[in-house]
Motif scaffolding. Structure first.
Motif, mmCIF file in Angstrom:
data_model
loop_
_atom_site.group_PDB
_atom_site.id
_atom_site.type_symbol
_atom_site.label_atom_id
_atom_site.label_comp_id
_atom_site.label_asym_id
_atom_site.label_seq_id
_atom_site.Cartn_x
_atom_site.Cartn_y
_atom_site.Cartn_z
ATOM 1 N N ASN A 8 0.838 -0.986 -0.103
ATOM 2 C CA ASN A 8 -0.207 -0.059 -0.029
ATOM 3 C C ASN A 8 0.851 1.200 -0.266
ATOM 4 O O ASN A 8 1.558 1.485 1.056
ATOM 5 C CB ASN A 8 -0.732 0.124 1.172
ATOM 6 C CG ASN A 8 -2.072 1.244 1.232
ATOM 7 O OD1 ASN A 8 -1.642 2.120 0.644
ATOM 8 N ND2 ASN A 8 -3.159 0.851 1.912
ATOM 9 N N ARG B 214 0.400 4.232 0.637
ATOM 10 C CA ARG B 214 -0.131 5.323 1.594
ATOM 11 C C ARG B 214 0.140 4.905 3.121
ATOM 12 O O ARG B 214 -0.064 5.675 3.928
ATOM 13 C CB ARG B 214 -1.723 5.674 1.474
ATOM 14 C CG ARG B 214 -2.042 6.234 -0.005
ATOM 15 C CD ARG B 214 -3.451 6.503 0.130
ATOM 16 N NE ARG B 214 -4.000 7.070 -1.298
ATOM 17 C CZ ARG B 214 -4.127 6.467 -2.301
ATOM 18 N NH1 ARG B 214 -3.905 4.955 -2.314
ATOM 19 N NH2 ARG B 214 -4.304 7.237 -3.519
ATOM 20 N N MET B 215 0.607 3.725 3.105
ATOM 21 C CA MET B 215 1.260 3.165 4.499
ATOM 22 C C MET B 215 2.553 3.274 4.721
ATOM 23 O O MET B 215 3.343 2.763 3.748
ATOM 24 C CB MET B 215 0.438 2.004 4.734
ATOM 25 C CG MET B 215 -0.986 1.874 4.753
ATOM 26 S SD MET B 215 -1.566 0.090 4.764
ATOM 27 C CE MET B 215 -1.076 -0.368 6.357
ATOM 28 N N TYR C 70 7.995 4.957 3.095
ATOM 29 C CA TYR C 70 6.898 4.658 2.381
ATOM 30 C C TYR C 70 7.606 3.747 1.350
ATOM 31 O O TYR C 70 8.634 3.779 0.831
ATOM 32 C CB TYR C 70 6.412 5.717 1.693
ATOM 33 C CG TYR C 70 5.408 6.465 2.758
ATOM 34 C CD1 TYR C 70 3.963 6.000 3.132
ATOM 35 C CD2 TYR C 70 5.973 7.493 3.785
ATOM 36 C CE1 TYR C 70 3.294 6.668 3.866
ATOM 37 C CE2 TYR C 70 5.188 7.686 4.923
ATOM 38 C CZ TYR C 70 3.882 7.512 4.933
ATOM 39 O OH TYR C 70 2.785 8.094 5.944
#
Length: 343
Positions: A113, A115-116, A158
């Motif tokens: 992901n 965004r994580m 990230y």
């Protein structure tokens, strides 16, 4: 590492597995046919063993891995984990078994992901399954990062800040988060540079020795499969055509398709001496309309009349060496399913 045949019960037992995808056409979306992605696959994996699953692109390797994990529901067949049948279990009943079966995906970027942060990606399975929380979870995530070769300084980074090899290490750490027994690797190194491939393969082998993991290793690179696997299963158009230990497969293949695959692998002259070059004619048939009888008969240089009508059974031609080919239907061959080897 070498695998030795034993009488211990297998960790994973797959029998007659089929996965057919319906084809919808027309205004009313009626089923007009099926894609026979997996068409009757049987194998076993022992504790601490790696089974390599190889074949051309589109033969159904990845579908086998996803169906074994119940990411795809099987059309037919049975899947047993540690003797327990999980074939018909729904999502809720599968939760305890999902802790024991994890997956490493092919694309180390698309499977994370964006965004994580990396620490949340690795810790998410623990949260979902209620394994650990708070400081305990943070400590375990840090330990996993260290174990796969990533420092603690990467915890808050990230996915886009990592290289391909580092992203795959995050994927491995995530797969280890729930202490699984079985990991399915869906071509986990095919998207990486050759030098990085070796590092990831060695990491997986070290983890297997340390944690007694079992692997279903899906790949098309035979050199990688030879290095990491104990036994190898060869797939063609949805079926397993040969399965044995890696030494027997590479030194004395019994199925014409395996022979053709191996003949295309570059190797030192000393090892290649005496091996003839096999060039298959024609294209791989469509899994929507596969040939009758033996699926390989349309490209096989040894095809007989019966190959066009009779489906060859997977038989133990030699001790521990199974092949689905009418060339080996002698009196000494015994029909049945391939047994597991234990590491």
């Amino acid at each position: 590492m070498s695998a030795a045949t034993g009488n211990a019960a297998p960790l994973l037992d797959v029998q007659g597995l089929k996965k057919h995808f319906p084809i919808y056409k027309g205004v009313f979306s009626r089923v007009r046919g099926h894609v026979y992605a997996v068409d009757g696959v049987s194998f076993q994996i022992g504790r601490g063993e790696t089974l390599g699953l190889v074949g051309e692109s589109g033969c159904g390797k990845s579908t086998v891995g996803r169906t074994v994990l119940k990411l795809l529901e099987p059309t037919e067949g049975r899947i047993r984990l540690d003797g327990e049948d999980i074939t018909e279990l729904g999502a809720a009943d599968m939760m305890p078994y999902r802790q024991r079966m994890q997956m490493i995906f092919q694309d180390p970027y698309a499977s994370l992901n964006p965004r994580m942060p990396a620490s949340s990606i690795v810790g998410e399975p623990m949260t979902i399954h209620g394994v650990s929380e708070g400081a305990e979870r943070e400590e375990r995530v840090e330990a996993l990062f260290e174990r796969v070769g990533l420092g603690r300084r990467h915890l808050d980074s990230y996915p886009h800040e990592f290289s391909g090899g580092q992203r795959q290490r995050i994927g491995i750490a995530r797969a280890l988060a729930l202490n699984p027994d079985l990991i399915v690797g869906d071509e986990p190194v095919s998207a990486l540079d050759v030098s990085i491939q070796a590092q990831i393969i060695n990491l997986l082998m070290d983890l297997q020795d340390e944690l007694k993991l079992s692997y279903l290793f899906v790949a098309h690179d035979l050199a990688v499969v030879e290095h990491i696997s104990h036994r190898v299963a060869v797939m063609y158009l949805g079926r397993i055509v040969e399965i044995t230990d890696k030494t027997s497969l590479f030194d004395s293949p019994l199925h014409p398709y395996t022979e053709a695959l191996l003949s295309a692998v570059p190797m030192p002259k000393a090892r290649a001496r005496g091996r003839k070059r096999v060039i298959l004619e024609g294209d791989v048939p469509s899994p929507i309309n596969p040939p009758s009888g033996c699926h390989f008969h349309s490209r096989c240089p040894y095809a007989m009349a019966r190959c066009r009508s009779d489906v060859p059974a997977l038989r133990e031609v030699q001790t521990g060496h199974w092949a689905a080919c009418h060339l080996h239907d002698g009196e000494g061959a015994t029909a049945g399913l391939p047994g597991a080897a234990t590491a």
